[in-house]
Design a protein around this motif. Structure first.
Motif: not given
Length: 400
Positions: A99-110
């Motif tokens: 989902g797009a939500k995991q894309v965003i979470a990955n980017a922020l966490l990274a």
């Protein structure tokens, strides 16, 4: 001994998920509830997409997929972005996530460190601030105004940026308002961003196929190619193709960021369900004509819901340009009381009382960062929308 981490203590349950779950529970108890709380198309996934999943299973495409996504899907994403936006990305600049939500979470966490700020225009999708807080960053909310169509202006963005700003979170068409930015409006924002090279941009384009009244989808890296090296474009198949349960989102951006996101995803969820990825290939690469019919259906529903809400005493709303939500102001009802004596002091009091009295589930505006409003999803049948709007009008008339 406290088992919970500081990160989980910084976040709250999703208000939209909570409202939808409560509606489900009330229905299970036999209550007559119309749920207009979820951001989910009511259409079924198109048949050719489902058939692609069946074929994938029959052909044995059931093993662990690559963390970044199967090559066929990354190629389909590249082709789609080139076809629709004239944007070229290499395969190592694409990630497929749950989902797009995991894309965003990955980017922020990274990317986020303690003290890093993320500018979030309000009204915002309910998860943005909590994802930033979870990842150790500081959400900085900037208020949109109804008089500006709830859109972020260049002047407001300029004032919000500090030396600590790491990201701008951007969403068009918007959840919850349905606001759509024009190319000129985007160019005004990019002019500000050029003056602040430390600021990266997440552009959440998940509703880009749902724009009405001859509007055209425009995305930030398309408007200003010089900013492309600082932009993560986020999208997916959930909203456009009625594939919310398939859980396929994607990101396109600079390889240095994508590689870091892959490292995180490889140590958490790994690759997205292989069968769902082959269905997503069919969605992006197959015939798109049905989208015109869906858009027309949504446009008809939008017009009906906006008219009906504006006819209710104490309510007002703009006619949204995209997505499938109406963001309605209930300021005219604050201070009134229900027939059983409950005072409406804020928008959550309104939505709670509406659910209790009339069985209509919507999401209160405070959860989206701007009150007193509430969000109505018109991704429902006309029969449900007609009944729900009649109940909302009846509820508003009952207040004194």
């Amino acid at each position: 001994m406290d088992i919970l981490s500081d990160a989980v203590k910084r976040i709250h349950p999703s208000a939209s998920n909570t409202a939808s779950q409560l509606a489900r529970e009330l229905r299970e108890q036999g209550k007559d509830v119309i749920a207009l709380s979820a951001g989910e198309p009511d259409f079924d996934t198109p048949e050719h997409i489902k058939q692609a999943a069946i074929v994938a299973m029959q052909q044995g495409q059931t093993k662990y997929p690559p963390v970044a996504g199967i090559p066929a899907l990354r190629e389909a994403i590249k082709t789609r972005l080139l076809r629709d936006y004239q944007l070229h990305y290499e395969s190592n600049e694409i990630i497929v996530s749950n989902g797009a939500k995991q894309v965003i979470a990955n980017a922020l966490l990274a990317s986020l460190n303690p003290g890093d700020e993320v500018i979030i225009p309000a009204p915002y999708w309910v998860s943005y601030p909590d994802m930033v807080a979870m990842c150790g960053g500081t959400p900085v909310t900037v208020q949109g105004q109804e008089s500006d169509g709830f859109k972020l202006t260049a002047a407001v963005l300029e004032r919000a940026i500090t030396p600590r700003t790491k990201w701008l979170m951007f969403n068009s068409p918007s959840n919850p308002t349905g606001a759509v930015y024009t190319q000129d409006e985007l160019q005004a924002l990019t002019a500000v961003l050029h003056r602040h090279p430390q600021v990266w941009i997440i552009t959440d384009d998940i509703y880009d196929n749902l724009i009405y009244d001859d509007g055209i989808a425009v995305t930030l890296p398309q408007v200003d190619a010089a900013l492309k090296s600082r932009i993560l474009l986020v999208n997916g198949v959930s909203k456009s193709y009625a594939m919310t349960g398939w859980r396929v989102g994607y990101g396109a951006g600079p390889a240095v960021l994508i590689n870091a996101m892959l490292k995180l995803q490889g140590q958490t969820t790994s690759g997205v369900c292989s069968i769902a990825q082959w269905a997503a290939v069919a969605a992006l690469s197959g015939q798109q004509a049905f989208l015109n019919d869906w858009r027309e259906s949504f446009r008809t529903r939008r017009n009906f819901v906006a008219d009906q809400l504006n006819a209710a005493p104490g309510l007002r709303c703009l006619v949204p340009q995209g997505a499938f939500y109406v963001y309605c102001c209930c300021e005219g009802l604050i201070g009134k009381s229900t027939p059983d004596g409950q005072m409406i002091r804020k928008d959550k009091d309104f939505t709670d009382a509406l659910l209790h009295a009339e069985g209509v589930a919507v999401v209160h505006g405070e959860a989206f960062g701007l009150a007193p409003y509430f969000r109505v999803s018109y991704a429902a049948s006309m029969a449900e929308l007609a009944e729900a709007c009649a109940r909302i009008q009846r509820f508003c008339v009952s207040l004194s």
